[in-house]
Design an enzyme around this catalytic site. Structure first.
Site, short mmCIF file in Angstrom:
data_model
loop_
_atom_site.label_atom_id
_atom_site.label_comp_id
_atom_site.label_asym_id
_atom_site.label_seq_id
_atom_site.Cartn_x
_atom_site.Cartn_y
_atom_site.Cartn_z
N SER A 157 -2.04 5.90 5.52
CA SER A 157 -1.12 5.46 6.84
C SER A 157 -0.68 6.44 7.47
O SER A 157 -0.15 7.62 7.23
CB SER A 157 0.17 4.52 6.09
OG SER A 157 0.87 4.06 7.27
N ASN B 32 1.58 6.99 10.86
CA ASN B 32 2.68 6.78 11.65
C ASN B 32 3.98 7.36 11.36
O ASN B 32 4.21 8.03 9.98
CB ASN B 32 2.91 5.02 11.67
CG ASN B 32 3.37 4.64 10.28
OD1 ASN B 32 2.24 3.78 9.83
ND2 ASN B 32 4.42 4.60 9.82
N MET C 210 3.78 5.39 4.63
CA MET C 210 3.69 4.24 4.01
C MET C 210 4.96 3.67 3.57
O MET C 210 5.16 2.31 3.12
CB MET C 210 2.82 4.31 2.45
CG MET C 210 1.56 4.09 2.69
SD MET C 210 0.94 2.60 3.25
CE MET C 210 1.53 1.48 2.16
N ALA D 231 8.20 -1.87 -5.00
CA ALA D 231 8.43 -1.81 -6.41
C ALA D 231 8.80 -0.49 -6.82
O ALA D 231 8.32 0.48 -6.56
CB ALA D 231 7.28 -2.45 -7.20
N HIS E 233 -2.15 4.37 -4.85
CA HIS E 233 -1.24 5.27 -5.50
C HIS E 233 -2.23 6.49 -6.18
O HIS E 233 -2.43 6.66 -7.34
CB HIS E 233 -0.81 4.44 -6.76
CG HIS E 233 0.11 3.25 -6.44
ND1 HIS E 233 0.31 2.18 -7.33
CD2 HIS E 233 0.72 3.05 -5.22
CE1 HIS E 233 1.17 1.33 -6.85
NE2 HIS E 233 1.31 1.76 -5.55
N ASN F 180 3.34 11.77 -3.83
CA ASN F 180 2.77 11.24 -5.24
C ASN F 180 1.76 12.22 -5.75
O ASN F 180 1.60 12.50 -7.19
CB ASN F 180 2.01 9.86 -5.10
CG ASN F 180 2.86 8.74 -4.66
OD1 ASN F 180 4.10 9.01 -4.80
ND2 ASN F 180 2.45 7.76 -4.05
N THR G 259 6.34 5.78 -6.40
CA THR G 259 7.35 6.15 -5.63
C THR G 259 8.73 6.61 -5.92
O THR G 259 9.10 7.68 -5.53
CB THR G 259 7.42 5.19 -4.22
OG1 THR G 259 6.42 4.60 -3.84
CG2 THR G 259 8.46 5.72 -3.28
#
Length: 504
Positions: free
Chosen positions: A114, A116, A120, A127, A429, A463, A475
């Site tokens: 991702s 931006n 993410m 979760a 992940h 991660n 996370t």
């Protein structure tokens, strides 16, 4: 305008030539470093850079919190790089869309990222389960982990309460508990107002006041690619930047450097900078996901699932639906050696459930992301490639997970269930590529405080720092590790007065 100062071409403010802390990457882990460092050193001048665009006034705001459907659509598409030929999930794009379509063997075919401001953290499901103690590195003590997780939950605004109290959700929980034991509601990062309105935690949540206040000590450079770290004799002195707006380049000197560019681009930047320990990019882990979708017998199957979920939604993104339950069967090394996540959405007696298992990869040093010397990606950085194979243990866990999906369907009275194994990389992940270790023995990239071996002012985050065979959503764990790293980084410089980074 609310929010922090943005610098670089198109903003009217130049990128500063010298700061105290340079953070590469603006996702939850880069934000955790900024939050902790600014808290410990309020006068520290912090510059955060990200290759992606700014999509909302408040940087890092979760797209679920955007009430205008068109604004939400633009935010999701904007984070994909605009012309991306394929998306792995909301707000992401495939590293290699053709490989993902073919589902090539021997590689992380569906690897995605991702790009931006907010990373993410603008798109994640929220979760935040706590790992089993056996999944955590033992060179950080249990009391230390406990304190770090408490701080991480605070930064992410994790709420352990159920997403719904609907009777049909409780019915599903009771049936699954009878089949698996230990079933519970999933902790989810969000806050709930007295009127029941939910605000989903994004990267802005982790940044705290840094996301909403203008400070002379904090700035963000969007659409800015960090292309190289420059140093000598074990110390990084500066970094080079290239603007995606006008192609201009800038060199920024700093006292502390934090690379939190995600599990794939963090090792990419180190590789480009000539920092190449043996373990860099190796021990790559991905959660292989084995899942089924079905309707419990106490609910009616919807004729059109889209009418229940809403256009473009999944069971991880059902904001606004009358019921959105999310639960878990936690990992247990003896009784249930996978992490299980299940969700249900229901309305007017109709409903769907997703029941999926996430398998910790039996990571080998041969599982890796590596980088071409003669090819570049869309950002002008060394192009990525992957070596990735399942082991015998991985296949055993996959068979166990397939059995679990069948057991769940039986417990809920569902029939006609089809179990699907997602392509490698679909979990998003990715673990282990800059893994921490207790000793500089060639099997890790950084120490227990996330400091890159042999470099006293270079820290890695995300991660990819997680070294263990972690089976649950990562996370909460990676942010906890970032808190530890940020505290170590804060101890490397004093808090004496400095000239402002930005005049406001």
């Amino acid at each position: 305008m609310n929010g922090p100062n943005f610098v670089g071409p198109g903003t009217g403010r130049p990128i500063p030539a010298q700061v105290d802390v340079l953070i590469v990457g603006s996702g939850p882990n880069g934000a955790a470093y900024a939050r902790v460092l600014s808290g410990r050193h309020p006068r520290a001048r912090i510059l955060m850079v990200d290759a992606g665009p700014r999509l909302t006034t408040i940087p890092g705001r979760h797209t679920r919190n955007l009430t205008d459907p068109e604004e939400r659509r633009r935010a999701v598409l904007g984070s994909q790089g605009g012309d991306s030929p394929g998306a792995a999930a909301a707000g992401t794009f495939f590293v290699d869309a053709d490989a993902a379509a073919r589902n090539d063997p021997g590689t992380l075919a569906a690897a995605a990222m991702s790009t931006n401001v907010g990373g993410m953290g603008r798109h994640w499901a929220g979760a935040t389960p706590t790992p089993h103690p056996t999944e955590l590195p033992s060179f950080i003590s249990a009391p230390q982990w406990s304190e770090l997780f408490a701080r991480s939950r605070h930064l992410l605004a994790t709420d352990p309460r159920p997403l719904t109290g609907a009777a049909h959700w409780r019915e599903s929980l009771e049936r699954l508990a009878a089949a698996f034991g230990g079933v519970r509601d999933m902790p989810v990062a969000r806050t709930t107002a007295p009127d029941g309105t939910v605000t989903w935690s994004g990267t802005d949540t982790v940044l705290g006041a840094l996301a909403t206040e203008r400070r002379e000590t904090f700035a963000i450079a969007a659409e800015t690619v960090c292309t190289e770290l420059i140093g000598k004799r074990g110390r990084i002195e500066a970094a080079t930047m290239r603007s995606q707006v006008d192609g201009s380049t800038t060199t920024v000197a700093a006292k502390v450097f934090v690379v939190a560019a995600d599990s794939l681009r963090t090792p990419q930047l180190l590789w480009k900078s000539g920092i190449r320990p043996y373990a860099l990019g190796r021990y790559l882990g991905d959660h292989l996901v084995v899942a089924g979708r079905f309707t419990p017998d106490h609910l009616a199957e919807p004729a059109d699932p889209d009418t229940l979920l809403g256009a473009g939604r999944t069971l991880n993104n059902t904001t606004g639906t009358p019921s959105n339950g999310l639960g878990t069967v936690p990992y247990d090394p003896g009784d249930h050696p996978v992490h299980t996540q299940f969700g249900q959405v229901a309305d007017r007696g109709e409903g769907l459930m997703m029941f999926g298992c996430m398998l910790a990869k039996d990571a080998q040093d041969s599982d890796r992301v590596w980088f071409h010397d003669d090819r570049t990606d869309r950002y002008g950085m060394p192009a990525m490639a992957f070596d990735y194979e399942l082991t015998g243990r991985d296949r055993e866990l996959r068979a166990y997970a397939e059995d679990c999906v069948g057991r769940a369907a039986d417990a809920l009275g569902a029939t006609g269930v089809r179990t699907v194994t997602q392509p490698h990389g679909m979990s998003l992940h990715y673990l282990g590529t800059v893994r921490m270790g207790a000793a500089d023995d060639g099997a890790s990239v950084c120490d227990s405080e996330s400091r890159v071996w042999g470099h006293d002012n270079l820290f890695v985050a995300g991660n990819g720092v997680i070294p263990a065979d972690l089976s649950c959503n990562p996370t909460l764990t990676s942010v906890a590790i970032s808190v530890r790293g940020a505290r170590a980084a804060a101890a490397t410089f004093d808090s004496a007065w400095r000239a402002p980074l930005i005049s406001i």
